[in-house]
Design an enzyme around this catalytic site. Structure first.
Site, PDB file in Angstrom:
ATOM      1  CE  LYS A  73       4.058  -0.957   6.009  1.00 29.61           C
ATOM      2  NZ  LYS A  73       3.004  -1.412   5.084  1.00 29.61           N
ATOM      3  CB  SER A 148       2.781   1.505   2.252  1.00 30.90           C
ATOM      4  OG  SER A 148       2.249   0.404   2.969  1.00 30.90           O
ATOM      5  CB  SER A 172       1.292  -2.178   1.372  1.00 24.19           C
ATOM      6  OG  SER A 172       0.895  -0.872   1.046  1.00 24.19           O
TER       7      SER A 172
HETATM    8  N1  GLN Z   1      -0.916   1.506  -2.312  1.00 26.09           N
HETATM    9  C1  GLN Z   1      -2.192   1.273  -1.726  1.00 26.09           C
HETATM   10  C2  GLN Z   1      -2.704   2.523  -1.081  1.00 26.09           C
HETATM   11  O1  GLN Z   1      -2.101   3.515  -1.241  1.00 26.09           O
HETATM   12  C3  GLN Z   1      -2.112   0.145  -0.748  1.00 26.09           C
HETATM   13  C4  GLN Z   1      -1.548   0.523   0.549  1.00 26.09           C
HETATM   14  C5  GLN Z   1      -1.426  -0.629   1.470  1.00 26.09           C
HETATM   15  O2  GLN Z   1      -1.596  -1.784   1.073  1.00 26.09           O
HETATM   16  N2  GLN Z   1      -1.142  -0.322   2.723  1.00 26.09           N
HETATM   17  O3  GLN Z   1      -3.710   2.528  -0.428  1.00 26.09           O
END
Ligand code: GLN
Length: 483
Positions: A73, A148, A172
């Site tokens: 990532k 994400s 994420s």
């Molecule tokens: N979708 C969640 C957010 O928008 C989690 C994001 C993440 O785990 N980096 O914060």
């Protein structure tokens, strides 16, 4: 999958260079449509692959993951490689060092194919917040990969990486894994060093693997975990080989299903989930309904703590200390007034142009929650509720070995379907954020599909384990998977 590839490499059925080339071919064929990768590291990958082949030719032993291609990532630093966190503000940032997980992977001989797309600074649930492109779901490219870590997950699901690393602050790794039908593991907070991962919310962030099987996730976790002096929150290492704990036996184990999570489930998801409970029962596990009474406060608690930490972590990106500088928009008054105005304008312009809307929204929310006069009402209160949420888990784990629910309340949604409504998007993480708030390990693995628009869209089940009981949790998910 890792074990089979390892055997093939060892027995000379394929070389690491050939395998790596196969994956670059797959990327070339598929990635224009999927959009999983932001940067390809071909030179690095081919060097690493050649090194492994030379080692095999000399008759040397190789590690299980040695010579096997993976993706990282793009919020995890690799020395000398562009690392953007999918933000314009880091568009030209070349990482000057390896993150601890990368150091460890290089020592094991992993082959790194490239850096994958994400929501900007990991903020989002669909990878639509990337400053560069949207990552599509390989099963239905009209739909999102989730987020994400959408790029890392789509790469594995599309067969353009054997496995990948993601980060998980509120879901994420697990939510996109659920959307794309692969396995995603968030380790216990402190299990894996976060040094060299671009911080989103430091008390919640963890790095973890995305793989084709639970066994592969165990194999990767063994190689990236351990205490690290560069991350004061990393825990003392137990140096476990998690793959050695996959016995395939969960008879007598108790799995708790939180009533707050499942009472609103309906339709096909409910059917798939209930079938998976039957399967756990048939494997000898006991299913019990439990309560996590503070669940209804989890989302609001998360969105105060996370945004507060975001506003503090992202303060350094100002075009002077860190990040690309956007200062051509100075007005003439600023220029005449000299340095102090110019400096402020530089900060403002840089952050205005460099950050996307969602990042700005969270910085503003977090700055508000931390500001004098509101700190006690928001941040401090949220920390107290976080303790109550953690206690819910402590109490539940007195009676059960694992906690189980769907990973997400839905299957993958269409590109654009939720991007105009941030609150709707935030609800996608309703089942995943509590593991981050409590710090427990959690894994998403495929439990079924729902036929939608002519495609079988996957659904993940999420198991959460006791703090530092990754081996138990992985064994439970593995037992489900192989039966
Ligand atoms: N979708 C969640 C957010 O928008 C989690 C994001 C993440 O785990 N980096 O914060």
């Amino acid at each position: 999958m890792i074990r089979e590839l390892h055997e093939q490499l060892k027995n000379g059925k394929i070389t690491s260079v050939q395998l790596t080339e196969q994956y670059f071919d797959a990327i070339e064929k598929k990635d224009t449509e999927i959009g999983a990768y932001l940067t390809i590291t071909k030179k690095l990958a081919m060097q690493q692959a050649q090194f492994v082949d030379d080692k095999i030719a000399r008759g040397k032993e190789i590690d299980l993951i040695e010579g096997i291609p993976c993706a990282i990532k793009d919020n995890i630093c690799i020395d000398g490689v562009r690392t953007t966190a999918a933000s314009k503000i880091l568009d030209n940032y070349i990482a000057p060092y390896d993150a601890t997980v990368i150091k460890k992977l290089k020592e094991c001989g992993a082959v790194i194919l490239g850096k994958t797309n994400l929501d900007e600074f990991a903020m989002g649930s669909s990878t639509e917040n990337s400053a560069y492109k949207v990552t599509k779901n390989p099963i239905d490219t009209a739909r999102v990969a989730g987020g994400s870590s959408g790029g890392s997950v789509a790469a594995v699901a599309a067969g353009s990486a054997v496995w990948s690393l993601g980060t998980d602050t509120g879901g994420s790794i697990r939510q996109p894994a659920s959307f794309c039908g692969v396995v995603g593991l968030k380790p216990t907070y402190g299990r894996v060093s976060r040094s060299g991962a671009i911080a989103m919310a430091s008390s919640l962030d963890q790095i973890g693997p995305i793989t084709n099987s639970v066994e592969d996730a165990a194999i990767i976790l063994s190689r990236i975990s351990g205490q690290d002096l560069l991350d004061a929150t990393s825990a003392k290492s137990s140096d476990k080989k998690y793959e050695d704990y996959l016995t395939g036996d969960i008879s007598g184990k108790t799995i708790g299903v939180p009533k707050e999570y499942v009472e609103s489930l309906e339709g096909e998801i409910k059917n798939v989930f209930e079938k998976s409970l039957e399967k756990f029962k048939s494997l000898g596990a006991k299913i019990e309904t439990i309560s996590l009474p503070h669940s209804e406060y989890a989302l609001s608690t998360y969105y105060i703590i996370m945004t507060s930490e975001v506003s503090s972590n992202l303060a350094k990106f100002d075009g002077i200390k860190l990040g690309m500088r956007f200062d051509d928009e100075l007005d003439s008054a600023a220029k005449e007034n000299g340095l102090s105005k110019k400096l402020l304008e530089t900060y403002l312009d840089t952050r205005k142009i460099g950050f996307g809307d969602e990042v700005k929204r969270r910085i503003m929310l977090g700055t508000y929650a931390l500001s004098a006069g509101y700190y006690d009402a928001y941040y401090l209160k949220a920390q107290k509720v976080r303790t109550l949420i953690r206690r819910d888990f402590e109490n539940a784990f007195k009676a059960v070995d694992f906690i189980y629910s769907p990973t997400a309340p839905e299957v993958s949604f269409k590109v654009g379907e939720k991007s105009a409504d941030p609150l709707k998007m935030y609800l996608s993480d309703i089942y995943t954020i509590t593991a981050n708030l409590a710090g427990v390990p959690a894994i998403s693995f495929p439990i079924g599909t729902i036929s939608t628009d002519g495609n079988d869209l996957p659904i993940g089940g999420q198991l959460m384990g006791k703090w530092f009981d990754e081996e138990g949790m992985l064994n439970c998910a593995h037992t489900y998977e192989i039966n």
